[in-house]
Design an enzyme around this catalytic site. Structure first.
Site, short mmCIF file in Angstrom:
data_model
loop_
_atom_site.label_atom_id
_atom_site.label_comp_id
_atom_site.label_asym_id
_atom_site.label_seq_id
_atom_site.Cartn_x
_atom_site.Cartn_y
_atom_site.Cartn_z
N GLY A 14 0.84 -1.27 0.01
CA GLY A 14 -0.16 0.04 0.09
C GLY A 14 0.87 1.12 0.17
CD GLU A 35 9.55 -0.96 5.18
OE1 GLU A 35 8.07 -0.85 4.84
OE2 GLU A 35 9.86 -1.73 5.94
CB VAL A 78 6.46 4.81 12.90
CG1 VAL A 78 5.64 5.53 13.88
CG2 VAL A 78 6.70 5.54 11.83
CB CYS A 161 -3.99 -13.60 1.66
SG CYS A 161 -4.43 -14.63 0.13
CG ASP A 295 -2.89 -6.51 5.05
OD1 ASP A 295 -3.75 -6.19 4.02
OD2 ASP A 295 -1.81 -7.19 5.02
CE LYS A 303 -7.30 -6.24 8.61
NZ LYS A 303 -7.75 -5.16 8.08
CB THR A 304 -6.23 -9.32 -0.74
OG1 THR A 304 -7.10 -8.49 -1.05
CG2 THR A 304 -7.00 -10.68 0.00
CB ALA A 305 -1.69 -7.55 -2.90
CB ALA A 306 -6.72 -8.35 -5.14
CB CYS A 341 -8.83 -14.73 -1.98
SG CYS A 341 -7.48 -15.45 -0.98
P1 FAD Z 1 2.65 -5.01 3.92
O1 FAD Z 1 2.84 -4.99 2.35
O2 FAD Z 1 2.75 -6.03 4.76
O3 FAD Z 1 3.57 -3.71 4.18
C1 FAD Z 1 3.57 -3.13 5.66
C2 FAD Z 1 4.94 -2.50 5.64
O4 FAD Z 1 4.80 -1.73 6.94
C3 FAD Z 1 6.21 -3.57 5.87
O5 FAD Z 1 7.13 -3.17 4.92
C4 FAD Z 1 6.63 -3.09 7.31
O6 FAD Z 1 8.10 -3.43 7.27
C5 FAD Z 1 6.38 -1.75 7.61
N1 FAD Z 1 5.92 -1.33 8.74
C6 FAD Z 1 5.34 -2.07 9.74
N2 FAD Z 1 5.55 -1.41 11.05
C7 FAD Z 1 6.04 -0.25 10.62
C8 FAD Z 1 6.31 0.73 11.73
N3 FAD Z 1 6.14 0.70 12.75
N4 FAD Z 1 7.12 1.86 11.04
C9 FAD Z 1 7.37 1.88 9.68
N5 FAD Z 1 7.19 0.91 8.84
C10 FAD Z 1 6.36 -0.23 9.40
N6 FAD Z 1 -2.80 -10.86 -1.51
C11 FAD Z 1 -3.37 -11.07 -2.58
O7 FAD Z 1 -3.85 -10.01 -3.02
N7 FAD Z 1 -3.40 -12.23 -3.35
C12 FAD Z 1 -2.98 -13.24 -2.83
O8 FAD Z 1 -2.67 -14.16 -3.63
C13 FAD Z 1 -2.16 -13.25 -1.36
N8 FAD Z 1 -1.53 -14.25 -1.07
C14 FAD Z 1 -0.81 -14.25 0.19
C15 FAD Z 1 -0.06 -15.20 0.65
C16 FAD Z 1 0.68 -14.98 1.97
C17 FAD Z 1 1.30 -16.32 2.46
C18 FAD Z 1 0.77 -13.74 2.53
C19 FAD Z 1 1.53 -13.54 3.73
C20 FAD Z 1 -0.06 -12.70 2.00
C21 FAD Z 1 -0.75 -12.88 0.95
N9 FAD Z 1 -1.54 -11.93 0.39
C22 FAD Z 1 -2.11 -11.82 -0.77
C23 FAD Z 1 -1.97 -10.64 1.04
C24 FAD Z 1 -1.12 -9.31 0.70
O9 FAD Z 1 0.43 -9.84 0.76
C25 FAD Z 1 -0.93 -8.20 1.70
O10 FAD Z 1 -2.46 -7.99 1.88
C26 FAD Z 1 -0.22 -6.96 1.15
O11 FAD Z 1 0.89 -7.16 1.10
C27 FAD Z 1 -0.40 -6.11 2.45
O12 FAD Z 1 0.00 -4.76 2.06
P2 FAD Z 1 0.14 -3.57 3.25
O13 FAD Z 1 0.74 -2.49 2.10
O14 FAD Z 1 -0.99 -3.21 3.93
O15 FAD Z 1 1.14 -4.10 4.36
C1 UQ1 Z 2 -4.49 -7.64 -8.41
O1 UQ1 Z 2 -4.81 -6.79 -8.69
C2 UQ1 Z 2 -3.66 -8.05 -7.43
O2 UQ1 Z 2 -2.79 -7.07 -7.13
C3 UQ1 Z 2 -1.78 -6.85 -8.23
C4 UQ1 Z 2 -3.23 -9.46 -6.58
O3 UQ1 Z 2 -2.51 -9.28 -5.62
C5 UQ1 Z 2 -1.50 -10.11 -5.91
C6 UQ1 Z 2 -4.16 -10.40 -6.99
O4 UQ1 Z 2 -4.01 -11.46 -6.45
C7 UQ1 Z 2 -5.19 -10.31 -8.04
C8 UQ1 Z 2 -6.21 -11.61 -8.16
C9 UQ1 Z 2 -5.28 -9.00 -8.46
C10 UQ1 Z 2 -6.65 -8.85 -9.50
C11 UQ1 Z 2 -6.18 -9.00 -11.03
C12 UQ1 Z 2 -6.75 -9.53 -11.89
C13 UQ1 Z 2 -6.05 -9.44 -13.30
C14 UQ1 Z 2 -8.13 -10.18 -12.04
#
Ligand code: FAD
Ligand code: UQ1
Length: 413
Positions: A14, A35, A78, A161, A295, A303-306, A341
């Site tokens: 994010g 970070e 932080v 996820c 997240d 809570k997903t990257a999507a 997902c």
């Molecule tokens: P993060 O990407 O986790 O980043 C948070 C950042 O904040 C980290 O770099 C951390 O170091 C930093 N941070 C934390 N605390 C502090 C602080 N106090 N001060 C400064 N920095 C700090 N999502 C999908 O969409 N599709 C999938 O198939 C999928 N599969 C997954 C499988 C697994 C095994 C896992 C673990 C996750 C999966 N996800 C998936 C979920 C996805 O990875 C997360 O939802 C996404 O990365 C969250 O992004 P974010 O920016 O909220 O947090």
């Molecule tokens: C998506 O946009 C995304 O972020 C880049 C993911 O995170 C890894 C995903 O898992 C999925 C499924 C999407 C959605 C993208 C398409 C092409 C359906």
């Protein structure tokens, strides 16, 4: 005290999706990203890494390589925010000031909430895809598995996820078949939840596949203790006290998770400790110069990257409007709860769940039934989406597949 127009806390999915675009628009050195980590991880790949399908190295890049070139990277953590004074405190006591703040610190894995887990992790068949330190152990232990109980757990908390707890069970089961050990093994999914997946349509598909493959699914069964030396795992009903002990040869643990603790301590959290934002505009409910996505935000979706892809487009829009004095919550851009997902159910089959966490209804991109497991969706997830992540989402140019969903919706049904 160093001061920035915009400070982004967290250089994960994010944080980078937002800072990439905003550092270009607001100008060089006007945006700081705080970070602590030297590496950025594409965590969705870890399910593939744990199943031996992708190398770990594909999931990691040095933070300096992914940090937007116009942003300032503050390599620190932080520990507190003073939202009334627009002030941040870092781990080493330094302070940073902001005009506008985006919080994207992700979710915290609370390994120590399970008795015996921290000491057992990575040894005696106990592993987890939820840590960069153990995800490769998952594949080692799956390869070495010779039969007995293979147990997969899901905790009683929100997790990132939510499908990832069971995907690895399907992939492991597939491998046990190929390795000719399936006949002497039990594949068991013990979940503290009452459902296999929150969205009915995909829950049905996952249940069908589990039945076909002979995977035992136990609901309201929460991991409470691991006795690593005896290879015993203790489960109970959430909130209950009656225990059931399983022997295991392989144990994949998804740890309980929760919001980073400094959020509640800084007074920007809701009752549960997530950054308290309006679920549609992603603006903070109390401090209008604070926004949050991902997240650590309170937006009640999976809570997903999507989900973050879609949220990032909305957040950038609304924050830029707010900065230029044009923001009006009644006609602001609104996030619809989109999340996705990708559910691998075998080494070449995937159910691509896409839905709104707000309405509980599917929001599928492609003009096919995505509740059906497909090789095309497996290939998309394994080969195309990682590229979208590194080259478009982190660069700020991917705000989710909505555009494609709209195009496909014009096709005759
Ligand atoms: P993060 O990407 O986790 O980043 C948070 C950042 O904040 C980290 O770099 C951390 O170091 C930093 N941070 C934390 N605390 C502090 C602080 N106090 N001060 C400064 N920095 C700090 N999502 C999908 O969409 N599709 C999938 O198939 C999928 N599969 C997954 C499988 C697994 C095994 C896992 C673990 C996750 C999966 N996800 C998936 C979920 C996805 O990875 C997360 O939802 C996404 O990365 C969250 O992004 P974010 O920016 O909220 O947090
Ligand atoms: C998506 O946009 C995304 O972020 C880049 C993911 O995170 C890894 C995903 O898992 C999925 C499924 C999407 C959605 C993208 C398409 C092409 C359906």
């Amino acid at each position: 005290i160093p001061s920035y127009k915009l400070v982004v806390i967290g250089g994960g999915t994010g944080g980078l999706a937002v800072s990439s675009t905003l550092s270009k628009i607001l100008g060089k050195n006007e945006v700081a990203v705080i970070e602590p980590s030297n590496f950025h991880y594409y965590q969705p790949l870890w399910t593939f890494v744990g199943a031996g399908i992708k190398p770990f190295s594909d999931s990691a890049k040095p933070t300096e390589q992914v940090m937007p070139s116009d942003a300032v990277w503050i390599k620190n953590k932080v520990t507190a925010i003073e939202p009334n004074g627009n002030l941040i405190t870092l781990q080493d006591g330094q302070k940073v000031k902001y005009d506008y703040l985006v919080v994207a610190t992700g979710i915290q894995c609370n390994w120590d909430k399970i008795k015996g887990l921290p000491e057992s992790l990575g040894k005696n068949g106990v592993t987890s895809n939820y840590s960069e330190k153990t995800v490769e152990k998952t594949w080692e232990f799956i390869r070495e598995f010779k039969g007995g109980n293979a147990i997969f757990t899901m905790p009683n908390t929100p997790i990132k996820c939510p499908g990832a707890a069971i995907k690895i069970a399907y992939l492991a089961e597939d491998h046990f078949n190929k390795n000719h050990v399936r006949g002497k093994s039990n594949v068991i999914y013990n979940t503290a939840m009452g459902k296999i997946f929150s969205i009915e349509k995909y829950a049905k598909s996952l249940t069908r596949v589990a039945k076909d493959r002979g995977i035992e699914v136990n609901f309201l069964t929460e991991l409470s203790e691991i006795r690593g030396d005896k290879k015993e795992a203790v489960f109970k009903k959430p909130g209950g006290s009656e225990e059931k002990t399983y022997n295991y040869e392989f144990l994949h643990v998804v740890p309980p998770m929760g919001p980073p603790t400094f959020i509640a301590q800084s007074g920007i959290g809701n009752a549960a400790g997530w950054v308290d934002v309006d679920q549609y505009t992603l603006q903070h409910n109390k401090y209008p110069n604070i926004f949050s996505l991902g997240d650590s935000s309170s937006a009640p979706t999976s809570k997903t990257a999507a989900a973050i892809a879609a949220q990032s487009g909305i957040l950038k829009n609304n924050l830029l409007d707010y900065i230029s004095g044009k923001f009006n919550s009644s006609n602001a851009a609104r996030y619809d709860g989109y999340a996705s997902c990708p559910l691998m159910v075998g080494k070449d089959k995937l159910i691509l769940a896409e839905f709104s966490g707000y309405t509980g209804t599917p929001m599928e991109t492609f003009p096919v039934d995505q509740g059906q497991e497909r090789t095309s969706m497996y290939w998309l997830t394994k080969e195309v989406i990682p590229d979208i992540y590194w080259n478009r989402l982190l660069k700020g140019t991917w705000v989710g597949p909505q555009k494609y969903r709209n195009w496909f919706s014009y096709l005759p049904q």
